[in-house]
Write a protein that holds these residues in place. Structure first.
Motif, short mmCIF file in Angstrom:
data_model
loop_
_atom_site.label_atom_id
_atom_site.label_comp_id
_atom_site.label_asym_id
_atom_site.label_seq_id
_atom_site.Cartn_x
_atom_site.Cartn_y
_atom_site.Cartn_z
N LEU A 92 71.15 91.77 70.15
CA LEU A 92 71.21 90.50 67.93
C LEU A 92 70.52 91.15 67.48
CD1 LEU A 92 71.02 88.12 67.24
CD2 LEU A 92 69.00 87.67 69.10
N ARG A 93 70.74 91.42 66.08
CA ARG A 93 69.99 92.22 65.33
C ARG A 93 69.96 90.91 64.65
NH1 ARG A 93 72.48 95.13 60.05
NH2 ARG A 93 71.81 93.38 59.05
N ASP A 94 68.06 91.12 64.68
CA ASP A 94 67.99 89.72 63.35
C ASP A 94 67.25 90.79 62.46
OD1 ASP A 94 65.04 91.13 63.83
OD2 ASP A 94 64.24 89.36 65.10
N ASN A 95 66.51 90.03 61.33
CA ASN A 95 65.96 90.51 60.11
C ASN A 95 64.54 91.43 60.83
OD1 ASN A 95 63.85 88.48 60.63
ND2 ASN A 95 63.79 88.14 58.20
N ARG A 96 64.31 91.94 61.63
CA ARG A 96 63.18 92.79 62.87
C ARG A 96 63.48 93.70 62.76
NH1 ARG A 96 57.96 91.54 59.93
NH2 ARG A 96 57.19 91.78 62.19
N ARG A 97 64.87 93.75 63.86
CA ARG A 97 64.50 95.22 64.37
C ARG A 97 65.82 94.78 65.28
NH1 ARG A 97 60.79 97.12 68.91
NH2 ARG A 97 62.85 98.08 69.16
N PHE A 98 66.74 95.74 65.60
CA PHE A 98 67.45 95.30 66.95
C PHE A 98 66.99 94.52 68.13
CE2 PHE A 98 70.07 97.35 64.27
CZ PHE A 98 71.56 97.15 64.49
N HIS A 99 67.55 94.55 69.03
CA HIS A 99 67.72 93.85 70.45
C HIS A 99 68.31 94.20 71.44
CE1 HIS A 99 63.67 91.23 68.65
NE2 HIS A 99 64.77 91.53 67.60
#
Length: 486
Positions: free
Chosen positions: A466-473
């Motif tokens: 999952l990529r959000d607007n902070r980093r990859f998870h």
């Protein structure tokens, strides 16, 4: 030159166009691009492909894309520079569909595209996280030997990294026959964004040993890597090291340091750093502090950060919502309601949270509690079944960030079908077993969804990226690669 009576020619017009394009916006006369175009049109070289291409490139780099497209359509002859200039102009402006359309037309007309063209279109695929299309462009670059270019290589590293396939990014980097500073920075940034902090530090050392001098982008990636791992001392060391290389920290470096300090709860220190900045802090610096306040429920400092952010003229809905959710997390529901009212009174609309999944050549986009997808019933059913297993395994919904003061059941219903969960639900249905489910999100993933996806990965045995607007998870067997630090 013109005042001395020396005429404009096919040699000096392109040079003048480069100068206009390279000038800072503040120092460039507003009509300079059009004036030079007008001058060139009066010369015998008006139909010359090199003159036309240089003027088109100037228009594109100055942001006059309508003029660039008009000139492109009127050119009696085009070369690879003409096509590349328009493609990259659209790419830099975020007009991804237009860039892809021109690239498609170039291929149809058998234009011999160069490494600059391919690099631009790969940047489009990376920005839009179009993995499958990017992989096709990669394949084409191999057939034409353009993949050997370090410009194409750096774009490929960024493409695979931004699409969540960091192993592929590392492979492209490792196989690159030639490396410039751009591809070193791309590889370093890939490690930083995916939380591979040790790899980022090692890559920095390897880059220096290879004789490359770091630039401002290098240090931004290093500080970001430290931020994702909570390494305050190392981050401060790299921030100080910039001066040894005679690189003045810019606003984005300060924002990264504020993010680093904020993530470990040193909010007062972060505020002090902002107040010591030699330039006026832009809105994203205050936004980084506001995010930290939300994480640690510091409503008082959040109010200060929001006030200063709004003073920059920002109309960001994210800032209003962060302030509101910070109040809600601190149990100050009346203040949360007032923050939402202030947003409505200011005419600011909340940014819609979107998540999307690319599979089988199609991009599926979701918003929270959406039932527009043709397989919505199946998506909701599979999430219900998985949800029962998650609760049996110990999952309990965290509703502290719900800004409305409603009962527990309504809060849980609000959060159960956030956009990323719906996208993951579709992934469970259509992504083959053994293949990671890759989901992109335009906003930060909330604490509850982050925890829920950890349980989902454990209960289903699936890997979720999952990529959000902070980093990859990267969620695997109940654990996230961010170490619950994002």
């Amino acid at each position: 030159m013109l005042a001395a009576g020396v005429p404009a020619t096919d040699r000096n017009i392109p040079s003048a166009a480069k100068a206009v394009a390279a000038a800072e916006d503040s120092s460039r006369p507003p009509l300079a691009p059009h004036a030079l175009h007008g001058l060139s049109a009066k010369t015998p070289f008006a139909g010359d492909v090199f003159v036309g291409s240089s003027v088109l490139d100037m228009y594109a780099k100055c942001g006059h894309l309508a003029d660039a497209r008009r000139l492109f359509d009127e050119m009696p002859e085009r070369n690879v520079v003409s096509w590349s200039a328009l493609i990259c102009g659209y790419a830099d402006a975020g007009m991804h569909s237009a860039a892809m359309e021109i690239f498609r037309l170039a291929l149809e007309e058998a234009v011999p595209v160069n490494d600059f063209t391919v690099s631009c279109i790969l940047r489009v695929c990376a920005a839009a996280t179009l993995f499958e299309l990017g992989a096709q462009v990669h394949a084409r670059s191999i057939k034409t030997a353009l993949n050997a270019s370090p410009f194409v290589g750096s774009s490929l590293v960024s493409l695979y990294s931004k699409c969540g396939l960091v192993e592929c990014a590392y492979q492209v980097f490792g196989e690159a026959p030639e490396r410039n500073l751009g591809i070193w920075n791309a590889g370093l940034n890939a490690s930083a964004q995916h939380g591979h902090t040790t790899a980022a530090f090692q890559r920095f050392m390897d880059m220096q040993n290879a004789g490359f001098r770091p630039n401002s982008i290098t240090f931004l990636s290093l500080i970001t890597a430290c931020s994702h791992a909570g390494l305050v001392d190392e981050g401060k060391r790299y921030f100080s090291l910039m001066k040894e290389y005679r690189i003045e920290p810019q606003a984005e470096h300060y924002a990264a340091m504020v993010d680093l300090l904020g993530r470990v709860g040193r909010i007062s220190e972060a505020l002090g750093l902002i107040e010591s900045m030699p330039m006026e802090p832009p809105e994203y610096v205050w936004g980084a502090l506001l995010m930290a306040c939300r994480m640690f429920k510091d409503a008082d400092t959040a109010a200060i950060a929001a006030k200063r952010l709004f003073e920059t003229g920002s109309r960001s809905s994210g800032a209003h919502m962060l302030l509101s959710s910070t109040y809600a997390a601190a149990g100050r529901h009346m203040d949360a309601a007032l923050a939402r009212k202030a947003m409505r009174d200011a005419g600011v609309r909340k940014e819609t949270g979107l998540s999307w999944l690319e599979a089988a050549g199609e991009v599926h986009t979701f918003v929270s509690n959406c039932r527009r997808h043709p397989r919505s019933n199946e998506i909701y059913n599979v999430l219900e079944k998985v949800g029962e297993k998650m609760e049996a395994a110990g999952y309990v919904a965290d509703t502290s960030a719900v800004v409305k003061d409603v009962d527990k059941d309504e809060k849980q219903a609000t959060m159960r079908y956030h956009s990323e969960r719906l996208a993951i639900g579709l992934g469970l249905l259509i992504v083959p077993e053994g293949v990671p489910i890759r989901v992109m999100k335009n906003l930060r993933v909330c604490d509850d969804c982050h925890n829920a996806v950890k349980y989902l990965s454990k209960c289903t045995g699936r890997i979720v990226i999952l990529r959000d607007n902070r980093r990859f998870h990267r969620f695997e067997d109940g654990v996230c690669s961010c170490g619950d630090f994002w």
